[in-house]
Write a protein that holds these residues in place. Structure first.
Motif, mmCIF file in Angstrom:
data_model
loop_
_atom_site.group_PDB
_atom_site.id
_atom_site.type_symbol
_atom_site.label_atom_id
_atom_site.label_comp_id
_atom_site.label_asym_id
_atom_site.label_seq_id
_atom_site.Cartn_x
_atom_site.Cartn_y
_atom_site.Cartn_z
ATOM 1 N N ARG A 5 0.873 -1.157 0.117
ATOM 2 C CA ARG A 5 -0.042 -0.289 -0.036
ATOM 3 C C ARG A 5 0.919 1.400 0.045
ATOM 4 O O ARG A 5 0.672 2.287 -0.631
ATOM 5 C CB ARG A 5 -0.867 0.074 1.076
ATOM 6 C CG ARG A 5 -2.198 -0.871 1.022
ATOM 7 C CD ARG A 5 -3.149 -0.648 2.069
ATOM 8 N NE ARG A 5 -2.782 -0.969 3.511
ATOM 9 C CZ ARG A 5 -2.869 -2.198 4.035
ATOM 10 N NH1 ARG A 5 -3.521 -3.119 3.579
ATOM 11 N NH2 ARG A 5 -2.545 -2.453 5.439
ATOM 12 N N GLU A 6 1.950 1.440 0.733
ATOM 13 C CA GLU A 6 2.853 2.455 0.753
ATOM 14 C C GLU A 6 3.466 2.726 -0.386
ATOM 15 O O GLU A 6 3.744 3.882 -0.841
ATOM 16 C CB GLU A 6 3.763 2.367 2.173
ATOM 17 C CG GLU A 6 3.067 2.637 3.287
ATOM 18 C CD GLU A 6 3.656 2.140 4.511
ATOM 19 O OE1 GLU A 6 5.208 2.117 4.405
ATOM 20 O OE2 GLU A 6 3.461 2.167 5.757
ATOM 21 N N ALA A 7 3.887 1.439 -1.209
ATOM 22 C CA ALA A 7 4.385 1.443 -2.518
ATOM 23 C C ALA A 7 3.730 2.153 -3.281
ATOM 24 O O ALA A 7 4.303 3.022 -4.228
ATOM 25 C CB ALA A 7 4.982 0.118 -2.868
ATOM 26 N N ALA A 8 2.432 1.869 -3.389
ATOM 27 C CA ALA A 8 1.578 2.323 -4.283
ATOM 28 C C ALA A 8 1.434 3.669 -4.068
ATOM 29 O O ALA A 8 1.145 4.637 -5.133
ATOM 30 C CB ALA A 8 0.133 1.595 -4.049
ATOM 31 N N GLN A 66 10.319 14.189 -5.133
ATOM 32 C CA GLN A 66 9.998 13.644 -3.891
ATOM 33 C C GLN A 66 10.540 12.106 -3.743
ATOM 34 O O GLN A 66 11.077 11.921 -2.458
ATOM 35 C CB GLN A 66 8.581 13.904 -3.574
ATOM 36 C CG GLN A 66 8.258 13.438 -2.222
ATOM 37 C CD GLN A 66 6.739 13.989 -1.927
ATOM 38 O OE1 GLN A 66 6.044 14.665 -2.569
ATOM 39 N NE2 GLN A 66 6.057 13.576 -0.816
ATOM 40 N N ARG A 67 10.118 11.205 -4.402
ATOM 41 C CA ARG A 67 10.444 9.950 -4.342
ATOM 42 C C ARG A 67 12.078 9.569 -4.299
ATOM 43 O O ARG A 67 12.661 8.955 -3.484
ATOM 44 C CB ARG A 67 10.036 9.114 -5.495
ATOM 45 C CG ARG A 67 8.554 8.994 -5.713
ATOM 46 C CD ARG A 67 8.084 7.744 -6.492
ATOM 47 N NE ARG A 67 8.631 7.862 -7.947
ATOM 48 C CZ ARG A 67 7.892 8.336 -8.841
ATOM 49 N NH1 ARG A 67 6.819 9.176 -8.709
ATOM 50 N NH2 ARG A 67 8.642 8.296 -10.127
ATOM 51 N N VAL A 68 12.726 10.528 -5.031
ATOM 52 C CA VAL A 68 14.334 10.378 -5.207
ATOM 53 C C VAL A 68 14.758 10.895 -3.788
ATOM 54 O O VAL A 68 15.612 10.428 -3.078
ATOM 55 C CB VAL A 68 14.750 11.377 -6.287
ATOM 56 C CG1 VAL A 68 16.456 11.426 -6.188
ATOM 57 C CG2 VAL A 68 14.454 10.709 -7.591
#
Length: 225
Positions: free
Chosen positions: A147-150, A159-161
């Motif tokens: 769920r958190e990965a999604a 932001q992901r980097v």
């Protein structure tokens, strides 16, 4: 469950928040699982956090895994109590996160189960309850991760980097070791090369950081008279 059963145990009901930790108190009761879950549901409906951290007892899921000597309020007899799977299932179904650490030793409920299973095996004692609880928690942890990965995929790329970079530089190397390889002296000195639990740990990065407990201000000194 009959109203007679509830009335018989009414004095033991930890709701409203007598100690401030009603779900913990429900788990520690000698009442049946059905009654304890009823109390825990009342606490949850009143706003109690199912992952709430008690500094000594850990989180509800940590507590539900531990063997305890309890005093039956109705008989005064000390009983060796092991939680049944019903409470574990209820906690997980209502959002208990098996990846969260306790404050005392920095262990997740999955860590607790691994250590208990290892100790029971050495004594030749039954491990079925903890093995089943471990399966339930691992499955729940994977679902939390998915769920958190999604959710992360929905974030902007920058932001992901930034999140990955922060994790790389702040993560403790020991977080990729299972509880057995972190806590048992023999395994700390000579960790096995192909520990399946460590591989699983590294694959999912289940450990959250230790909870930071704010420092309490020292009491004010009494004025000199």
């Amino acid at each position: 469950m009959s109203t007679v059963d509830l009335k018989a145990w009414a004095k033991e009901n930890p709701n409203p928040h007598v100690s401030g930790y009603p779900i913990h108190d429900a788990i520690e009761s000698c009442a049946t699982d059905v009654i304890k879950i009823e109390w825990a549901e009342q606490a949850l409906a009143a706003g109690e956090d199912i992952n709430r951290l008690h500094l000594r007892k850990g989180r509800p899921l940590n507590l539900a895994l531990k063997e305890r000597d309890l005093i039956d309020a109705h008989t005064g007899i000390s009983v060796k109590h092991v939680e049944r799977a019903g409470m574990i299932m209820w906690l997980i179904a209502n959002g208990a996160d098996p990846r969260l650490r306790d404050q005392d030793r920095g262990l997740t409920p999955m860590d607790e189960a691994l250590l208990i299973i290892e100790a029971k095996k050495k004594k030749g004692e039954p491990i079925e309850f903890w093995a089943y609880a471990q399966e339930l928690m691992v499955d729940a942890a994977k679902k939390h991760e998915e769920r958190e990965a999604a959710e992360k995929k929905k974030q902007p790329a920058t932001q992901r980097v930034a999140s990955h970079v922060k994790e790389f530089f702040t993560r403790d190397p020991d977080d990729d070791k299972c509880a057995l390889c972190r806590c048992l002296p023999a395994r700390r000195e000579k960790p096995p090369k192909d520990c399946p639990h460590c591989k699983e740990q590294k694959a999912y990065h289940w450990h959250y950081p230790r909870v930071e407990i704010p420092q309490l201000s020292p009491p004010a000194e009494s004025p000199i008279v």
